[in-house]
Motif scaffolding. Structure first.
Motif, PDB file in Angstrom:
ATOM      1  N   GLU A  89      15.427  17.908  66.036  1.00 40.16           N
ATOM      2  CA  GLU A  89      15.163  19.179  65.341  1.00 40.16           C
ATOM      3  C   GLU A  89      13.759  19.232  64.755  1.00 40.16           C
ATOM      4  OE1 GLU A  89      17.112  21.838  61.690  1.00 40.16           O
ATOM      5  OE2 GLU A  89      18.104  20.027  62.408  1.00 40.16           O
ATOM      6  N   LEU A  90      13.199  18.079  64.388  1.00 40.63           N
ATOM      7  CA  LEU A  90      11.868  18.042  63.770  1.00 40.63           C
ATOM      8  C   LEU A  90      10.743  18.170  64.787  1.00 40.63           C
ATOM      9  CD1 LEU A  90      12.385  15.269  61.061  1.00 40.63           C
ATOM     10  CD2 LEU A  90      12.450  17.757  60.774  1.00 40.63           C
ATOM     11  N   GLY A  91      11.084  18.227  66.068  1.00 36.13           N
ATOM     12  CA  GLY A  91      10.089  18.508  67.081  1.00 36.13           C
ATOM     13  C   GLY A  91       9.452  17.278  67.692  1.00 36.13           C
ATOM     14  N   PRO A  92       8.576  17.499  68.680  1.00 33.79           N
ATOM     15  CA  PRO A  92       7.964  16.380  69.411  1.00 33.79           C
ATOM     16  C   PRO A  92       6.711  15.813  68.757  1.00 33.79           C
ATOM     17  CG  PRO A  92       7.323  18.442  70.423  1.00 33.79           C
ATOM     18  CD  PRO A  92       8.238  18.800  69.287  1.00 33.79           C
ATOM     19  N   TYR A  93       6.213  16.445  67.675  1.00 31.97           N
ATOM     20  CA  TYR A  93       4.933  16.039  67.100  1.00 31.97           C
ATOM     21  C   TYR A  93       5.126  15.261  65.805  1.00 31.97           C
ATOM     22  CZ  TYR A  93       3.250  19.572  70.346  1.00 31.97           C
ATOM     23  OH  TYR A  93       2.995  20.310  71.475  1.00 31.97           O
ATOM     24  N   LYS A  94       4.409  14.151  65.698  1.00 32.89           N
ATOM     25  CA  LYS A  94       4.376  13.343  64.482  1.00 32.89           C
ATOM     26  C   LYS A  94       2.949  13.357  63.961  1.00 32.89           C
ATOM     27  CE  LYS A  94       8.546  12.407  65.668  1.00 32.89           C
ATOM     28  NZ  LYS A  94       9.662  13.170  65.049  1.00 32.89           N
ATOM     29  N   LEU A  95       2.778  13.765  62.708  1.00 33.88           N
ATOM     30  CA  LEU A  95       1.442  13.937  62.143  1.00 33.88           C
ATOM     31  C   LEU A  95       1.155  12.858  61.110  1.00 33.88           C
ATOM     32  CD1 LEU A  95       1.452  17.831  61.610  1.00 33.88           C
ATOM     33  CD2 LEU A  95       0.922  16.513  63.671  1.00 33.88           C
ATOM     34  N   LEU A  96      -0.028  12.273  61.204  1.00 36.84           N
ATOM     35  CA  LEU A  96      -0.501  11.291  60.234  1.00 36.84           C
ATOM     36  C   LEU A  96      -1.545  11.972  59.366  1.00 36.84           C
ATOM     37  CD1 LEU A  96      -0.619   8.448  59.074  1.00 36.84           C
ATOM     38  CD2 LEU A  96      -2.226   7.817  60.892  1.00 36.84           C
ATOM     39  N   ARG A  97      -1.193  12.183  58.094  1.00 32.15           N
ATOM     40  CA  ARG A  97      -2.069  12.926  57.182  1.00 32.15           C
ATOM     41  C   ARG A  97      -2.285  12.112  55.912  1.00 32.15           C
ATOM     42  NH1 ARG A  97       0.514  18.451  55.883  1.00 32.15           N
ATOM     43  NH2 ARG A  97       2.316  17.129  55.431  1.00 32.15           N
ATOM     44  N   PHE A  98      -3.555  11.856  55.589  1.00 20.06           N
ATOM     45  CA  PHE A  98      -3.911  11.209  54.331  1.00 20.06           C
ATOM     46  C   PHE A  98      -4.313  12.288  53.328  1.00 20.06           C
ATOM     47  CE2 PHE A  98      -5.177   7.801  57.428  1.00 20.06           C
ATOM     48  CZ  PHE A  98      -4.151   6.927  57.105  1.00 20.06           C
ATOM     49  N   SER A  99      -4.011  12.051  52.040  1.00 22.14           N
ATOM     50  CA  SER A  99      -4.432  12.944  50.948  1.00 22.14           C
ATOM     51  C   SER A  99      -4.046  14.396  51.232  1.00 22.14           C
ATOM     52  CB  SER A  99      -5.948  12.849  50.726  1.00 22.14           C
ATOM     53  OG  SER A  99      -6.339  11.535  50.438  1.00 22.14           O
ATOM     54  N   VAL A 100      -2.751  14.642  51.295  1.00 19.44           N
ATOM     55  CA  VAL A 100      -2.250  16.002  51.507  1.00 19.44           C
ATOM     56  C   VAL A 100      -2.364  16.777  50.201  1.00 19.44           C
ATOM     57  CG1 VAL A 100      -0.270  17.385  52.197  1.00 19.44           C
ATOM     58  CG2 VAL A 100      -0.665  15.174  53.280  1.00 19.44           C
ATOM     59  N   LEU A 101      -2.980  17.945  50.256  1.00 21.46           N
ATOM     60  CA  LEU A 101      -3.163  18.784  49.073  1.00 21.46           C
ATOM     61  C   LEU A 101      -2.008  19.761  48.928  1.00 21.46           C
ATOM     62  CD1 LEU A 101      -6.965  19.609  49.542  1.00 21.46           C
ATOM     63  CD2 LEU A 101      -5.939  17.718  48.255  1.00 21.46           C
ATOM     64  N   PRO A 102      -1.613  20.105  47.680  1.00 19.98           N
ATOM     65  CA  PRO A 102      -0.515  21.064  47.491  1.00 19.98           C
ATOM     66  C   PRO A 102      -0.833  22.413  48.147  1.00 19.98           C
ATOM     67  CG  PRO A 102      -1.038  19.953  45.428  1.00 19.98           C
ATOM     68  CD  PRO A 102      -2.105  19.573  46.405  1.00 19.98           C
ATOM     69  N   ASP A 103       0.170  22.985  48.785  1.00 23.79           N
ATOM     70  CA  ASP A 103       0.078  24.309  49.427  1.00 23.79           C
ATOM     71  C   ASP A 103      -0.934  24.351  50.565  1.00 23.79           C
ATOM     72  OD1 ASP A 103       1.986  25.254  47.664  1.00 23.79           O
ATOM     73  OD2 ASP A 103       0.512  26.054  46.246  1.00 23.79           O
TER      74      ASP A 103
END
Length: 305
Positions: free
Chosen positions: A262-276
């Motif tokens: 359900e979460l889809g085929p893409y996995k994202l690696l994100r550093f320092s995610v900002l709110p909104d």
């Protein structure tokens, strides 16, 4: 299954790509600083202290030092041989698929932008984003460049995205031999004209090693540009063609239901995610001003010596 207004999807993709434009430009600028002035068609001034390059190399090796391996165990004695055989098979597949190289590319991209990994089970023999051909039934994992990525920039969180996907470059003959595609549409697809710039006029990261010639048409066969989109709410995968200017068309080449998680085929690696905000603030981008200041001071000292 909900009906989809593909014209609105196509307009949304183009608008999201426009919103991503400054992030893509900053990513390319970061890669220019990392590579230095002696790398291809790059920055005209020198950076004697390769501060960002050192950080980039150290962080990449620290994040992905070697190929991952799995260990499978069981408390049931009769299943231990099966567990050992499965462990050998999975580790062999990880090695054959060069999973370490894929993870290393994903981690490196996350340092200057966002790491994107596409994971799935191959339903039909296809060419991956890295040029490898995935056989039917194989597990695949492909790293996707941010230059080739799009996501719903109207969303504040990933789970609110109405679509996300990536650009595909495919030989025309591979589509002509695939019975799943409407051959009339395939024949009308424009031939890809490769260029150092994207549809918004941004210099692509791949342009750093190219010549000053904005066109880089080195293909030995007709290639076409497509966009593969995953629609989370509809759980559909759509393949939309792009015209010669890179603008996404509103008439899908193919639409299928998505059979995966359900979460889809893409996995994202994100550093320092900002709110909104769904695009992260990559760590090396924060250090770019320090890199420029150190080198500016060093060049000034060198001139005064």
């Amino acid at each position: 299954m909900n009906s989809v207004d593909w014209s609105r999807i196509a307009r949304g993709v183009q608008k999201s790509r426009e919103i991503m434009r400054p992030f893509l430009s900053q990513r390319t600028a970061m890669l220019q600083l990392i590579a230095g002035n002696r790398y291809g068609n790059n920055i005209p001034y020198s950076n004697p202290i390769p501060y960002l390059n050192l950080l980039y190399s150290v962080y990449t090796r620290a994040l992905i030092s070697s190929s991952p391996r799995c260990m499978i165990t069981t408390k049931v004695p009769n299943l231990r041989k099966l567990a050992d055989a499965m462990q050998i098979a999975i580790n062999d597949r990880i090695k054959q698929a060069r999973f370490a190289d894929t993870l290393r590319a994903c981690a490196a991209d996350a340092l200057v932008g966002m790491g994107i990994l596409k994971v799935g089970v191959c339903q039909t023999p296809i060419e991956g984003t890295d040029g490898m051909v995935h056989d039917y039934g194989e597990i695949y994992f492909d790293s996707i460049s941010l230059d080739d990525w799009v996501m719903d920039m109207g969303a504040k969180r990933l789970d609110q995205c109405g679509y996300m996907g990536h650009r595909l470059i495919r030989p025309r003959h591979s589509l002509e031999m695939d019975p799943r595609y409407d051959q009339e549409k395939v024949r009308k697809l424009p031939t890809l004209q490769r260029t150092m710039y994207d549809e918004q006029g941004n210099l692509k990261a791949e342009g750093l090693s190219r010549s000053y010639d904005p066109t880089t048409d080195c293909d030995h066969e007709d290639m076409v540009e497509l966009w593969e989109l995953w629609l989370p709410r509809e759980q559909q995968i759509a393949l939309l063609p792009a015209d010669s200017a890179g603008v996404v068309a509103s008439d899908p080449l193919r639409v299928t239901s998505y059979p995966g998680p359900e979460l889809g085929p893409y996995k994202l690696l994100r550093f320092s995610v900002l709110p909104d905000n769904i695009l992260p603030c990559p760590p090396l981008m924060v250090l770019a001003d320090m890199h420029l200041l150190l080198n500016a001071l060093y060049r000034k000292i060198a001139k005064q010596a």
